[in-house]
Design a protein around this motif. Structure first.
Motif, short mmCIF file in Angstrom:
data_model
loop_
_atom_site.label_atom_id
_atom_site.label_comp_id
_atom_site.label_asym_id
_atom_site.label_seq_id
_atom_site.Cartn_x
_atom_site.Cartn_y
_atom_site.Cartn_z
N THR A 22 0.81 -1.22 0.00
CA THR A 22 0.00 0.00 0.00
C THR A 22 0.84 1.27 0.00
OG1 THR A 22 -0.15 -0.02 2.42
CG2 THR A 22 -1.90 -1.14 1.20
N ALA A 23 2.07 1.20 0.51
CA ALA A 23 2.89 2.41 0.60
C ALA A 23 4.11 2.37 -0.30
CB ALA A 23 3.34 2.62 2.05
N GLN A 24 4.58 1.19 -0.68
CA GLN A 24 5.76 1.07 -1.52
C GLN A 24 5.48 1.62 -2.92
OE1 GLN A 24 8.86 0.02 -0.99
NE2 GLN A 24 8.82 -1.14 0.92
N GLY A 25 6.53 2.11 -3.55
CA GLY A 25 6.36 2.67 -4.90
C GLY A 25 5.95 1.64 -5.93
N THR A 26 6.26 0.37 -5.68
CA THR A 26 5.85 -0.69 -6.60
C THR A 26 4.52 -1.31 -6.19
OG1 THR A 26 7.15 -2.29 -5.33
CG2 THR A 26 8.20 -1.28 -7.25
N GLY A 27 3.95 -0.84 -5.08
CA GLY A 27 2.77 -1.46 -4.51
C GLY A 27 1.53 -1.34 -5.38
N PHE A 28 0.68 -2.35 -5.24
CA PHE A 28 -0.52 -2.43 -6.08
C PHE A 28 -1.44 -3.47 -5.45
CE2 PHE A 28 -2.56 -4.98 -9.39
CZ PHE A 28 -3.14 -4.05 -10.23
N VAL A 29 -2.73 -3.15 -5.33
CA VAL A 29 -3.71 -4.12 -4.83
C VAL A 29 -4.96 -4.02 -5.69
CG1 VAL A 29 -5.01 -4.99 -2.87
CG2 VAL A 29 -2.86 -3.78 -2.48
N MET A 30 -5.45 -5.17 -6.16
CA MET A 30 -6.63 -5.19 -7.01
C MET A 30 -7.44 -6.45 -6.72
SD MET A 30 -6.77 -5.13 -11.20
CE MET A 30 -6.27 -6.84 -11.44
N VAL A 31 -8.78 -6.32 -6.76
CA VAL A 31 -9.65 -7.48 -6.75
C VAL A 31 -9.80 -7.94 -8.20
CG1 VAL A 31 -11.89 -8.43 -6.14
CG2 VAL A 31 -10.89 -6.60 -4.75
N SER A 32 -9.51 -9.21 -8.45
CA SER A 32 -9.61 -9.79 -9.79
C SER A 32 -10.74 -10.82 -9.78
CB SER A 32 -8.29 -10.45 -10.18
OG SER A 32 -8.42 -11.17 -11.38
N TRP A 33 -11.81 -10.51 -10.52
CA TRP A 33 -13.02 -11.34 -10.55
C TRP A 33 -13.12 -11.93 -11.96
CZ3 TRP A 33 -17.53 -10.52 -6.96
CH2 TRP A 33 -18.66 -11.23 -7.34
N LEU A 34 -12.88 -13.22 -12.07
CA LEU A 34 -12.81 -13.87 -13.38
C LEU A 34 -14.05 -14.73 -13.60
CD1 LEU A 34 -10.46 -13.81 -15.52
CD2 LEU A 34 -9.95 -16.15 -14.77
N GLU A 35 -14.77 -14.43 -14.66
CA GLU A 35 -15.98 -15.18 -14.97
C GLU A 35 -15.63 -16.49 -15.68
OE1 GLU A 35 -18.92 -14.48 -14.03
OE2 GLU A 35 -18.93 -12.34 -13.55
N PRO A 36 -16.48 -17.52 -15.51
CA PRO A 36 -16.27 -18.77 -16.25
C PRO A 36 -16.22 -18.51 -17.76
CG PRO A 36 -17.92 -19.08 -14.54
CD PRO A 36 -17.63 -17.61 -14.59
N GLY A 37 -15.39 -19.29 -18.45
CA GLY A 37 -15.26 -19.14 -19.89
C GLY A 37 -14.21 -18.13 -20.32
N THR A 38 -13.49 -17.57 -19.36
CA THR A 38 -12.50 -16.54 -19.69
C THR A 38 -11.12 -17.16 -19.93
OG1 THR A 38 -13.67 -14.93 -18.31
CG2 THR A 38 -11.40 -14.41 -18.89
N VAL A 62 -9.79 -13.36 -6.72
CA VAL A 62 -8.55 -13.29 -5.95
C VAL A 62 -8.20 -11.84 -5.69
CG1 VAL A 62 -7.67 -15.44 -6.99
CG2 VAL A 62 -7.01 -13.23 -7.95
N LEU A 63 -7.47 -11.63 -4.62
CA LEU A 63 -6.80 -10.36 -4.40
C LEU A 63 -5.42 -10.46 -5.04
CD1 LEU A 63 -7.44 -9.29 -0.68
CD2 LEU A 63 -8.26 -8.15 -2.75
N ILE A 64 -5.08 -9.49 -5.89
CA ILE A 64 -3.75 -9.43 -6.49
C ILE A 64 -2.97 -8.34 -5.78
CG2 ILE A 64 -2.43 -8.92 -8.58
CD1 ILE A 64 -4.70 -10.03 -10.23
N LEU A 65 -1.80 -8.68 -5.28
CA LEU A 65 -0.95 -7.73 -4.57
C LEU A 65 0.45 -7.77 -5.14
CD1 LEU A 65 -2.65 -9.67 -2.29
CD2 LEU A 65 -2.03 -7.74 -0.87
#
Length: 328
Positions: free
Chosen positions: A160-176, A238-241
């Motif tokens: 959350t504070a690092q310059g490379t930091g990143f957090v995202m919720v990734s919601w993948l539907e079936p068939g993707t 998933v949470l992507i961090l």
């Protein structure tokens, strides 16, 4: 017979290493071509190009193709979750995070963005994304949607504070299907924390394939080629961090340089696109082009006698200049 001076000149050229700027430019061009071929299912052609790039010294192997490749003490597709203290922290709070995700019925209505067939690596299905943090910036509306999750994440400054930091919720539907591609740098290590899984959802990183286990984390180097298939029946969430890669040689200096590079991203983008100004107006974005681009576009339309050109959902809509006595 070839003159001796020409042979010596050719030998010097062959021995001379490529400048870093040239290496980065060639890697980007090669990776774009390789990803396009693999995304169209042209596997043999894609890897033939990758092998050519490896032979030219651009990358050490065909499945590891970042634009920026920094020295590390170890390099492999999947990393040890035990080397990242926050993986156990996330796993302890799975019940709370899962309950908040389960309360969301329609991600698009909840404010997730959606990548579909027009996404750069999405070749089928739907991939919904909700950005929570990026490079130290907290997205308040998104965190307000998942307040308990945001509180758990707030205790992880690595993401959350690092310059490379990143957090995202990734919601993948079936068939993707997310087609094979490589992340642009090995500066970061990417964590997937599985909030909701499906046994028929799988990820390949390098030459290794695995699934997601609910309530558990795995960590990988996304600068290795990776792809995702979801052949199941329920969304995989998933949470992507992203956290700094702990195996970097001289890691602090590399991360500082990465932060400086990111600070130049907008300048590079605007220069490449020949933009003068970008303004956010509510949910819309207003773009002003540099005079040279405006003149180019004007000339393009005039020479083709076009009034407007619009690309909408993959369909090109063209309106010609009205002629006297004719229809516009």
């Amino acid at each position: 017979m070839e003159p001796a001076t020409d042979r010596r000149s050719a030998a010097r050229q062959a021995d001379r290493p490529m400048a870093p700027e040239l290496v980065a430019r060639l890697r980007k061009q090669y990776e774009g071509l390789i990803s396009d071929l693999l995304g169209e299912g042209l596997t043999d052609a894609g890897y033939a190009v990758a092998d050519t790039a490896v032979a030219q010294g651009l990358w050490p192997e065909r499945l590891h193709r970042p634009i920026e490749l920094h020295p590390t003490t170890q390099s492999r597709p999947f990393l040890d979750p035990a080397d990242f203290w926050f993986t156990s922290h996330l796993e302890r709070h799975w019940d709370l995070i899962r309950a908040e995700i389960d309360a969301i019925e329609e991600p698009a209505r909840a404010g997730f963005s959606t990548a579909g067939m027009d996404g750069s690596s999405v070749r089928g299905g739907r991939w919904h994304q909700l950005m929570l943090w990026d490079r130290g910036r907290r997205f308040e509306r998104a965190c307000g949607l998942l307040p308990g999750t945001a509180e758990v994440l707030s205790a992880i400054p690595d993401v959350t504070a690092q310059g490379t930091g990143f957090v995202m919720v990734s919601w993948l539907e079936p068939g993707t299907w997310i087609a094979p591609h490589c992340g642009p740098t090995n500066v970061k290590a990417r964590t997937h924390f599985c909030v909701r899984g499906d046994a028929r959802a799988r990820i390949r990183v390098g030459d290794q394939v695995r699934g997601w286990d609910e309530g558990r984390c795995f960590v990988f180097d996304d600068s290795y080629e990776h792809e995702v298939w979801h052949d199941g029946e329920v969304p995989r969430v998933v949470l992507i961090l992203d956290a700094p890669n702990p195996y970097l040689v001289d890691g602090e200096r590399v991360v500082r340089q990465e932060q400086a590079n990111r600070a130049d991203e907008m300048l590079t983008f605007m220069t490449a696109m020949r933009l003068r100004r970008i303004t956010r107006v509510g949910a819309d974005v207003k773009v002003t082009f540099a005079p040279s681009m405006v003149e180019f576009i004007r000339s393009y339309l005039e020479t083709r006698q076009l009034e407007s050109v619009e690309l909408r959902q993959g369909v090109l809509r063209v309106r010609a200049v009205a002629t006297p006595g004719g229809e516009g």
